[in-house]
Design an enzyme around this catalytic site. Structure first.
Site, PDB file in Angstrom:
ATOM      1  N   LYS A 175     101.681  69.087  40.508  1.00 38.41           N
ATOM      2  CA  LYS A 175     100.573  68.362  39.566  1.00 38.41           C
ATOM      3  C   LYS A 175     100.546  68.815  38.062  1.00 38.41           C
ATOM      4  O   LYS A 175     100.385  69.965  37.879  1.00 38.41           O
ATOM      5  CB  LYS A 175      99.207  68.337  40.281  1.00 38.41           C
TER       6      LYS A 175
HETATM    7  C1  E4P Z   1      92.683  64.119  41.452  1.00 35.85           C
HETATM    8  O1  E4P Z   1      93.837  64.073  41.318  1.00 35.85           O
HETATM    9  C2  E4P Z   1      91.649  64.551  40.285  1.00 35.85           C
HETATM   10  O2  E4P Z   1      91.867  65.680  39.965  1.00 35.85           O
HETATM   11  C3  E4P Z   1      90.241  64.272  40.734  1.00 35.85           C
HETATM   12  O3  E4P Z   1      90.175  63.100  41.429  1.00 35.85           O
HETATM   13  C4  E4P Z   1      89.217  64.140  39.611  1.00 35.85           C
HETATM   14  O4  E4P Z   1      87.824  63.813  39.854  1.00 35.85           O
HETATM   15  P1  E4P Z   1      86.713  64.179  39.149  1.00 35.85           P
HETATM   16  O5  E4P Z   1      86.775  63.342  37.818  1.00 35.85           O
HETATM   17  O6  E4P Z   1      85.641  63.514  39.961  1.00 35.85           O
HETATM   18  O7  E4P Z   1      86.623  65.530  39.030  1.00 35.85           O
END
Ligand code: E4P
Length: 218
Positions: free
Chosen positions: A85
């Protein structure tokens, strides 16, 4: 639409996996920090629970392409299911391109516009992660972004899956499915909310009460 679970908590992953509802896992630096455990150890444990794409993010403090590429290779070496990622920046796109050329799957994260998604797909990303909740937080309907990305990707037959991220409630899930999203990555709490309905609870109570009246079992 497939479900990934958005957590680095191994117990939550075990519970969701036991229900047979998740096809993959996403983590991020905040979720890893919340667990306070060694990063590589947590990711390895997750690969032993779920046989599907597992996103592990490069360190939050790494901003140069060279560093992201080095860390990305290390993450990919943990297990064949690992997906690297990478944040949506110019350096991130360079890292995405290099890693993708090496056959390493990349999930470009922190996507807040259709153009960012299009660039990430062109750089070779296997996944893009538009953040619904954080857009909603600033009074822009996050689901509109998902719809736009889906339409653009379909126009050009792009081989890049859309992971709806920053999902905060069950309505987000229904909206993502209606928008034709490939995947929603969902916190455990929201997966639990999706399972519930007050009429289901009332029905279970009524069946139990009727049964006990006749058979007297507790
Ligand atoms: C997933 O890939 C993201 O990092 C995550 O869904 C972020 O979520 P949030 O905005 O609730 O922190």
């Amino acid at each position: 639409m497939k479900f990934f679970i958005d957590t680095a908590n191994v117990e939550e992953i075990r519970r969701a996996a036991a229900c047979g509802i998740i096809s993959g896992v996403t983590t991020n630096p905040s979720l890893i920090a919340k667990e306070g455990r060694d990063y590589a150890t947590v990711l390895k444990e997750i690969t032993e629970i779920v046989d599907g794409p597992i996103s592990g993010e490069v360190e939050a403090t790494t901003t140069d392409a060279e560093g992201m590429i080095r860390e990305g290779r290390e993450i990919a070496a943990i297990h064949k299911n690992m997906v690297v990622k990478i944040p949506m920046t110019e350096e991130g796109l360079i890292a995405c391109h290099t890693l993708s050329q090496e056959g390493i799957k990349v999930n470009v994260t922190l996507i807040f516009s259709a153009n960012q998604a299009l660039l990430a797909a062109r750089a070779g990303a296997a996944y893009v992660s538009p953040f619904l909740g954080r857009l909603d937080d600033i009074s822009y309907p996050g689901i509109d972004l998902v719809r736009t990305i889906e339409e653009i990707f379909m126009n050009y037959n792009l081989n890049c899956e859309v992971i709806c991220a920053s999902v905060r409630n069950p309505i987000h899930i229904t909206d993502c499915a209606l928008a034709g999203a490939d995947i929603a990555t969902v916190p455990y709490k929201v997966l639990k909310q999706m399972m519930l309905h007050p009429l289901t609870d009332a029905g279970i109570e009524k069946f139990a009460a009727d049964y006990q009246k006749v058979f007297g079992k507790e």
